[in-house]
Design an enzyme around this catalytic site. Structure first.
Site, PDB file in Angstrom:
ATOM      1  N   HIS A 116       0.965  -1.275  -0.018  1.00 21.83           N
ATOM      2  CA  HIS A 116       0.108   0.091   0.076  1.00 21.83           C
ATOM      3  C   HIS A 116       1.133   1.225  -0.013  1.00 21.83           C
ATOM      4  O   HIS A 116       2.108   1.120   0.236  1.00 21.83           O
ATOM      5  CB  HIS A 116      -0.946   0.025   1.374  1.00 21.83           C
ATOM      6  N   GLU A 158       2.355  -0.970   4.438  1.00 20.13           N
ATOM      7  CA  GLU A 158       2.138   0.432   4.004  1.00 20.13           C
ATOM      8  C   GLU A 158       3.684   1.095   3.804  1.00 20.13           C
ATOM      9  O   GLU A 158       4.551   1.399   4.536  1.00 20.13           O
ATOM     10  CB  GLU A 158       1.321   1.135   4.856  1.00 20.13           C
ATOM     11  N   HIS A 210      -2.206  -3.211  -3.520  1.00 22.47           N
ATOM     12  CA  HIS A 210      -3.785  -2.917  -2.985  1.00 22.47           C
ATOM     13  C   HIS A 210      -4.393  -3.003  -4.369  1.00 22.47           C
ATOM     14  O   HIS A 210      -5.405  -3.433  -4.373  1.00 22.47           O
ATOM     15  CB  HIS A 210      -3.658  -1.620  -2.251  1.00 22.47           C
ATOM     16  N   ASP A 230      -3.208   2.289  -4.991  1.00 23.93           N
ATOM     17  CA  ASP A 230      -2.198   2.250  -4.306  1.00 23.93           C
ATOM     18  C   ASP A 230      -1.468   0.944  -4.663  1.00 23.93           C
ATOM     19  O   ASP A 230      -2.322  -0.099  -4.530  1.00 23.93           O
ATOM     20  CB  ASP A 230      -2.161   2.862  -2.993  1.00 23.93           C
TER      21      ASP A 230
HETATM   22 ZN   LIG Z   1      -4.004   0.399   0.249  1.00 21.75          ZN
END
Ligand SMILES: [Zn+2]
Length: 184
Positions: free
Chosen positions: A44, A126, A158, A168
């Site tokens: 992400h 992330e 993602h 993303d």
């Molecule tokens: Zn995401």
């Protein structure tokens, strides 16, 4: 109570926490379905406020401590209960929010190779970033090392597991360079 997990895919890790990661425990997690093998890494990108780097807003979001008065966008996402296992900051720092054997809440409605509910069987990572920006060399270095330690079968964006809903980590993510360095 401390419990050790001598068996399983992450044997030897202290309760699913990776050595070297800064720990910020998130309450936004729960048990994975019994017997689920973790096989997928979902990538992400996040920045809070959007397009701004640094600060503690991402950590606050993942620990339900975001102040809705601090920024108009924070009011929009007030009450959102989300998390990921890891965050890689712009300087390459690795932060872990959820132990690997627990289910983090990052993918939402999602599917990978015909299998739904990706949170059940994935690790969420992330990268601090915005889609129009390149990620930093330090971030790729940390990501590469993380991928090598986790040894999961698949890596997906993602946007791959939630097409049409999520974009993303975005077009700036250097897939080819990452895959090339992983194969070395
Ligand atoms: Zn995401």
């Amino acid at each position: 109570m401390r419990k050790t997990r001598p068996d399983g895919p992450h044997a030897g890790l202290d309760e699913g926490w990776l050595p070297g990661a800064r720990q910020v425990a998130s309450p936004n997690c729960d048990e994975r379905p019994a017997g689920t093998a973790v096989s997928l890494l979902v990538l992400h990108a996040i920045s809070l406020p959007p397009g701004e780097y640094g600060g503690d807003a991402i950590e606050r979001l993942f620990t339900n401590r975001l102040d809705p008065r601090a920024h108009p966008y924070f009011r929009e996402i007030q009450g959102l209960k989300v998390s990921s296992h890891f965050l890689i900051r712009r300087d390459g720092e690795l932060v872990q929010f959820v132990p690997l054997h627990m289910r983090a809440w990052h993918a939402g409605a999602s599917s990978w190779r015909g299998r739904g509910r990706c949170n059940d069987f994935s690790v969420g990572v992330e990268l601090e970033g915005a889609e129009e920006d390149s990620f930093t060399p330090a971030q790729y270095q940390t990501l590469e090392s993380l991928i090598k330690q986790l040894r999961l079968r698949d890596i997906a964006a993602h946007s791959d597991v939630a097409p049409g809903r999520k974009t993303d980590p975005g077009a700036a993510f250097a897939w080819r360079a990452l895959l090339a360095s992983l194969s070395r």
